[in-house]
Scaffold this active site. Structure first.
Site, PDB file in Angstrom:
ATOM      1  N   SER A  70      -6.910  -3.043  14.852  1.00 57.53           N
ATOM      2  CA  SER A  70      -7.665  -2.404  15.926  1.00 57.53           C
ATOM      3  C   SER A  70      -7.393  -0.895  15.903  1.00 57.53           C
ATOM      4  CB  SER A  70      -7.330  -3.009  17.283  1.00 57.53           C
ATOM      5  OG  SER A  70      -5.945  -2.979  17.493  1.00 57.53           O
ATOM      6  N   ASP A  90      -5.556  -0.089   5.750  1.00 55.42           N
ATOM      7  CA  ASP A  90      -6.381  -0.460   6.905  1.00 55.42           C
ATOM      8  C   ASP A  90      -7.562   0.488   7.078  1.00 55.42           C
ATOM      9  OD1 ASP A  90      -4.344  -2.223   7.158  1.00 55.42           O
ATOM     10  OD2 ASP A  90      -3.479  -1.333   8.958  1.00 55.42           O
ATOM     11  N   ASP A 116       0.815  -1.234   0.000  1.00 58.05           N
ATOM     12  CA  ASP A 116       0.000   0.000   0.000  1.00 58.05           C
ATOM     13  C   ASP A 116       0.844   1.278   0.000  1.00 58.05           C
ATOM     14  OD1 ASP A 116       0.652  -0.288   2.721  1.00 58.05           O
ATOM     15  OD2 ASP A 116      -1.372   0.165   3.458  1.00 58.05           O
TER      16      ASP A 116
HETATM   17  C1  GLA Z   1      -0.126  -2.479   8.406  1.00 55.42           C
HETATM   18  C2  GLA Z   1      -0.285  -1.064   7.853  1.00 55.42           C
HETATM   19  C3  GLA Z   1      -0.869  -1.081   6.436  1.00 55.42           C
HETATM   20  C4  GLA Z   1      -0.098  -2.043   5.538  1.00 55.42           C
HETATM   21  C5  GLA Z   1       0.112  -3.395   6.209  1.00 55.42           C
HETATM   22  C6  GLA Z   1       1.015  -4.305   5.427  1.00 55.42           C
HETATM   23  O1  GLA Z   1      -1.367  -3.068   8.578  1.00 55.42           O
HETATM   24  O2  GLA Z   1      -1.100  -0.295   8.683  1.00 55.42           O
HETATM   25  O3  GLA Z   1      -0.877   0.226   5.910  1.00 55.42           O
HETATM   26  O4  GLA Z   1       1.127  -1.491   5.148  1.00 55.42           O
HETATM   27  O5  GLA Z   1       0.653  -3.268   7.516  1.00 55.42           O
HETATM   28  O6  GLA Z   1       0.441  -4.657   4.217  1.00 55.42           O
END
Ligand code: GLA
Length: 387
Positions: A128, A173, A38
């Site tokens: 979370s 997320d 991402d």
């Molecule tokens: C965490 C980060 C996301 C992403 C994932 C790995 O969840 O918050 O932005 O980078 O790791 O894919």
């Protein structure tokens, strides 16, 4: 957690009798494939879960924000101001980060009493933090009539994490918990934010989440280290092709340019990101054809790349994945989220689930001394007001 219990808890904790109490919910998320892509402008494929964070909230006259949770003892009373300070490593930094971002935009915040209650296993890699950020952002937007679009609330959630909490996370997320839809995964291009909701029909299979229950000590600093390594890779590769993000390259381009990366570790980091992005593109296309077997293989390849090239797995995640793959009826198993502990997600034939939970649980305990928790994932809706 029912609304009734939240109401009782809120009234018991705060003596102020403010205006009517409102209730909101924001889910956790599980990412099916597309890990550490991402923040490199790549594809991700997460879905919102049915568990998440509840919030009971009411406006008050006093110019303070009170925050408490049923999950931890720590609570805070923060005077409304023009700037806000991070409070150690406390959970309140996530909602407070949202308040801080809204304030920076010029949105006017008034006094509030807030009671959170989450049922996402803490530090499990099921978001979370994004869940509490989005439940706060959606509730404040609604109660204060700020008129902010959902996508901007998603961006505010991420900004809270980047600027206030200090984790340089991408947008996956917050996007998943803000935009999720029941029984769908989100195929998101993290550069353009174009997305598609893809129905998840697993035909006799289920997604099983297993929590390593490994304490995630230095996860945030290691995460930021990976983000920096990717930026170094971009700098080196851009001598051969003008790129600003790793996901602007396909594996075919990378093979021609990888000699420009002089450091072997940085080269492996870049290889993971670019191959993972190609895999995610293929995985979504193949899932639409109903070929679950190939989708499962791509999940396996994703984990192996995160283990060998990106080095974010560790003995606990690797053990859970290796033990799960031995179970007949498991067609794919990988870590999900940032890694360094947290959870795995596996694609498992329904009849094999009980057997998997028993055998993988026993073998994991024998090898690591830790007890794993298992959940059969239910894909739910994004953040919302409850009535
Ligand atoms: C965490 C980060 C996301 C992403 C994932 C790995 O969840 O918050 O932005 O980078 O790791 O894919």
């Amino acid at each position: 957690m029912t609304i009734e219990i939240l109401k009782r808890e809120l009234e018991a904790r705060y003596s102020d009798s403010g205006s009517a109490i409102n209730y909101y919910f924001s889910p956790g998320r599980v990412n099916l494939i597309g890990e550490h892509t991402d923040y490199n402008g790549g594809y991700v494929f997460p879905c919102a879960l049915s568990f998440g964070t509840y919030l009971a909230i009411r406006k008050i006259e006093e110019p303070v924000i009170r925050m408490a949770t049923t999950n931890f003892d720590f609570k805070a009373e923060i005077p409304i101001g023009t700037t806000y300070e991070k409070i150690g490593e406390e959970w309140v930094n996530y909602p407070l980060g949202v308040v801080s971002e809204l304030t920076k935009r010029g949105d006017k915040i008034s006094g509030m009493e807030m009671l959170f209650s989450g049922n996402i296993p803490n530090k499990s890699g099921l978001s979370s933090s994004a869940s509490i950020e989005l439940v706060t952002a959606v509730a404040l937007n609604d109660l204060l009539g700020l008129g902010i679009s959902r996508i901007d609330l998603v961006k505010i959630g991420r900004a809270a994490e980047n600027h206030f909490v200090g984790v340089n996370c991408g947008i996956m997320d917050q996007f998943a918990v803000g935009m999720g839809k029941k029984d769908h995964a989100i195929y998101l291009n993290c550069d353009t934010l174009d997305y598609e909701l893809v129905p998840i029909k697993l035909d006799g299979y289920k997604l099983v989440i297993a929590n390593t229950n490994k304490p995630r000590g230095l996860a945030d600093s290691k995460y930021n280290e990976r983000v920096a390594e990717c930026q170094t890779a971009v700098k080196m590769l851009s001598k051969g092709k003008p790129i600003t993000l790793l996901a602007q390259l396909k594996m075919a381009d990378f093979s021609k340019l990888e000699h420009l990366i002089t450091d072997e570790v940085i080269k492996r980091r870049a290889r993971h990101v670019i191959s993972e992005n190609d895999r995610t593109f293929e995985a979504v296309a193949i899932l639409k054809t109903g070929n679950l077997i190939r989708f499962g293989q791509l999940m396996n390849d994703s984990h192996d790349s995160l283990r060998d090239d990106y080095e974010v797995t560790g003995i606990e995640l690797d053990t859970l994945v290796a033990e799960s793959r031995k179970i007949p009826g498991v067609i794919g198993s990988r870590m999900t989220g940032a890694g360094f502990g947290g959870c795995t997600v596996s694609l498992v034939k329904e009849e094999a689930i009980d057997h998997l939970i028993k055998v993988v649980g026993e073998n994991y305990l024998a090898k690591t001394g830790l007890k794993a928790d298992f959940y059969v994932a239910e894909i739910g809706d994004g953040a919302q007001k409850l009535t």
